[in-house]
Design a protein around this motif. Sequence first.
Motif, PDB file in Angstrom:
ATOM      1  N   ARG A   1      31.138  40.842  56.954  1.00  0.00           N
ATOM      2  CA  ARG A   1      30.502  40.551  55.666  1.00  0.00           C
ATOM      3  C   ARG A   1      31.176  39.356  54.983  1.00  0.00           C
ATOM      4  NH1 ARG A   1      30.033  46.461  55.405  1.00  0.00           N
ATOM      5  NH2 ARG A   1      27.805  46.995  55.346  1.00  0.00           N
ATOM      6  N   LEU A   2      32.502  39.323  54.986  1.00  0.00           N
ATOM      7  CA  LEU A   2      33.202  38.220  54.332  1.00  0.00           C
ATOM      8  C   LEU A   2      33.000  36.905  55.075  1.00  0.00           C
ATOM      9  CD1 LEU A   2      36.558  39.932  53.260  1.00  0.00           C
ATOM     10  CD2 LEU A   2      34.489  39.560  51.901  1.00  0.00           C
ATOM     11  N   ALA A   3      32.883  36.970  56.402  1.00  0.00           N
ATOM     12  CA  ALA A   3      32.705  35.748  57.198  1.00  0.00           C
ATOM     13  C   ALA A   3      31.354  35.093  56.950  1.00  0.00           C
ATOM     14  CB  ALA A   3      32.870  36.058  58.681  1.00  0.00           C
ATOM     15  N   GLU A   4      30.382  35.834  56.404  1.00  0.00           N
ATOM     16  CA  GLU A   4      29.076  35.258  56.100  1.00  0.00           C
ATOM     17  C   GLU A   4      29.061  34.537  54.754  1.00  0.00           C
ATOM     18  OE1 GLU A   4      26.170  35.119  57.973  1.00  0.00           O
ATOM     19  OE2 GLU A   4      27.626  35.663  59.522  1.00  0.00           O
ATOM     20  N   ARG A   5      30.107  34.700  53.975  1.00  0.00           N
ATOM     21  CA  ARG A   5      30.174  34.067  52.662  1.00  0.00           C
ATOM     22  C   ARG A   5      30.782  32.663  52.782  1.00  0.00           C
ATOM     23  NH1 ARG A   5      29.030  37.258  48.561  1.00  0.00           N
ATOM     24  NH2 ARG A   5      30.111  35.858  47.127  1.00  0.00           N
TER      25      ARG A   5
ATOM     26  N   ALA B   1      41.289  38.804  52.824  1.00  0.00           N
ATOM     27  CA  ALA B   1      41.275  38.284  51.467  1.00  0.00           C
ATOM     28  C   ALA B   1      40.332  37.092  51.399  1.00  0.00           C
ATOM     29  CB  ALA B   1      42.680  37.874  51.035  1.00  0.00           C
ATOM     30  N   GLN B   2      39.830  36.842  50.185  1.00  0.00           N
ATOM     31  CA  GLN B   2      38.922  35.726  49.964  1.00  0.00           C
ATOM     32  C   GLN B   2      39.022  35.316  48.496  1.00  0.00           C
ATOM     33  OE1 GLN B   2      34.742  36.438  51.141  1.00  0.00           O
ATOM     34  NE2 GLN B   2      34.985  34.695  52.517  1.00  0.00           N
ATOM     35  N   ALA B   3      38.661  34.082  48.200  1.00  0.00           N
ATOM     36  CA  ALA B   3      38.641  33.566  46.834  1.00  0.00           C
ATOM     37  C   ALA B   3      39.982  33.729  46.126  1.00  0.00           C
ATOM     38  CB  ALA B   3      37.538  34.258  46.025  1.00  0.00           C
ATOM     39  N   PRO B   4      41.005  32.953  46.516  1.00  0.00           N
ATOM     40  CA  PRO B   4      42.295  33.045  45.839  1.00  0.00           C
ATOM     41  C   PRO B   4      42.194  32.635  44.367  1.00  0.00           C
ATOM     42  CG  PRO B   4      42.220  31.132  47.294  1.00  0.00           C
ATOM     43  CD  PRO B   4      41.001  31.937  47.587  1.00  0.00           C
TER      44      PRO B   4
ATOM     45  N   LEU C   1      24.956  44.802  56.970  1.00  0.00           N
ATOM     46  CA  LEU C   1      25.880  44.244  57.957  1.00  0.00           C
ATOM     47  C   LEU C   1      25.181  43.121  58.716  1.00  0.00           C
ATOM     48  CD1 LEU C   1      28.758  44.714  59.090  1.00  0.00           C
ATOM     49  CD2 LEU C   1      27.689  46.102  60.883  1.00  0.00           C
ATOM     50  N   PRO C   2      25.780  41.928  58.798  1.00  0.00           N
ATOM     51  CA  PRO C   2      25.149  40.820  59.532  1.00  0.00           C
ATOM     52  C   PRO C   2      24.986  41.154  61.014  1.00  0.00           C
ATOM     53  CG  PRO C   2      26.972  40.037  58.165  1.00  0.00           C
ATOM     54  CD  PRO C   2      27.059  41.526  58.182  1.00  0.00           C
TER      55      PRO C   2
ATOM     56  N   LEU D   1      35.754  41.049  44.977  1.00  0.00           N
ATOM     57  CA  LEU D   1      35.918  41.351  46.395  1.00  0.00           C
ATOM     58  C   LEU D   1      35.062  42.546  46.791  1.00  0.00           C
ATOM     59  CD1 LEU D   1      37.277  40.829  49.098  1.00  0.00           C
ATOM     60  CD2 LEU D   1      39.252  42.149  48.314  1.00  0.00           C
ATOM     61  N   LEU D   2      35.018  43.554  45.945  1.00  0.00           N
ATOM     62  CA  LEU D   2      34.204  44.737  46.233  1.00  0.00           C
ATOM     63  C   LEU D   2      32.735  44.360  46.331  1.00  0.00           C
ATOM     64  CD1 LEU D   2      34.461  47.790  46.673  1.00  0.00           C
ATOM     65  CD2 LEU D   2      34.123  48.094  44.210  1.00  0.00           C
TER      66      LEU D   2
END
Length: 414
Positions: free
Chosen positions: A18-22, A39-42, A132-133, A124-125
């Motif tokens: 899911r995060l890899a599609e963003r 983690a994503q978006a620091p 799911l991709p 993040l949530l």
Amino acid sequence: MLSAQPLEGLTYAAAYARLAERPEALYATAGEGFGALLAQAPLAAAVVGNRRQLLEFDWAHSEFLVWACLSYDFGHALLGLPRVGRLEGPWPLGRVVAFGAWLSFDEAGLAWLEGPDAPARAQLLQSLGGPLPEPRQPAPLDLSPQLDAPAHQAALAQIFDWIRAGEFYQVNYTQTLQGQSAERARHWFLPALGEDPPAYAALFEAPEGDLLSLSPELLLATQGAQARTEPIKGTRPRGNNAAEDAALQAELDGSAKEEAELFMITDLLRNDLGRMAEIGSVEVAQRKVLRLLPGVIHSHSVVTAQLKPAYRSLGALVELLPGGSISGCPKRRALELIDRLEPQNRGLYTGSLALRWPGGDLKANLLIRSLQFTAGQVSLGVGGGITIESNPPAELEEAQKKARSVLMRFQRNL
């Protein structure tokens, strides 16, 4: 810090997909050393080029999870060495990012939402929601494990001359494989992990490109005042069956050359730790341990110490850079002559990726078995320690086997 929130039914693979599609940069770890983390978006990010900038960022974000991606040349610069005759790459000396929220997975595979920043946790949530991709097969990675044999032979001849002249006892010599990839590293990370992720596997994305590390080596772990390093020296290929593995293990265990090299680097790391440790606390906890990894067998040691209060966490890491197992002995002279041997800087290869948790505990790998993805190009550095007893054809073959142990995860026919 907000208490950790369990997320029932969320697997690492599903969360990663899911995060890899963003579009945001993605950060991930896997393996028993780092553990599984996403983690994503620091909340903050910076380029750092020296000790002061790194430690100021660390101090300013003490309650957050900090990732530091430091190049080989960051460590080189810490020692005040000039960068002589080396072609510059696209990466800065170092990048650091700080997260107010992240996702971790325990040994049972249960997901936990962590972090002190409530808006970052909510973001993040939200990113983990939705369908799911569909699984996708990355385009092939075009990278051959064949090294430049004439350049390797000429470099080792020069190294032998320097050793005979008393310049150093051992040096790490590296060559870089170059290839192409139509994919970003994020699309290769999960397939490359397979069923046996390396202990310190990680993905780090930056404006310059992506780092995909399949490192087995711990440069530094700190827990409070306790510090540990586990340098690797000594390699054999894996056999085709258990009997061949056992024979190759016995050969590595009985090699006087490999053992001398391991003990030399162990002493170097013991001295490096000793500069910042409480008197009498440095200990070689394990002098030689053999470890079977996919494609190769390694020997390594374990050195521990109690750190003085002035040297904790990232403050301890900068004192070890560049790592002893990828520089040489004595370190400073080896680094000076590596500049004359290798035509371009190593970039992230043989640098370090470090995670510093809130409270100061740290784990930092050594960036070996690590690929850099930049604008459709991909590079993989490989090398090994050279002593006066080294056999050039055997050293070349060992380096190529290290490359194959990485590339087999991308191209299983290698």
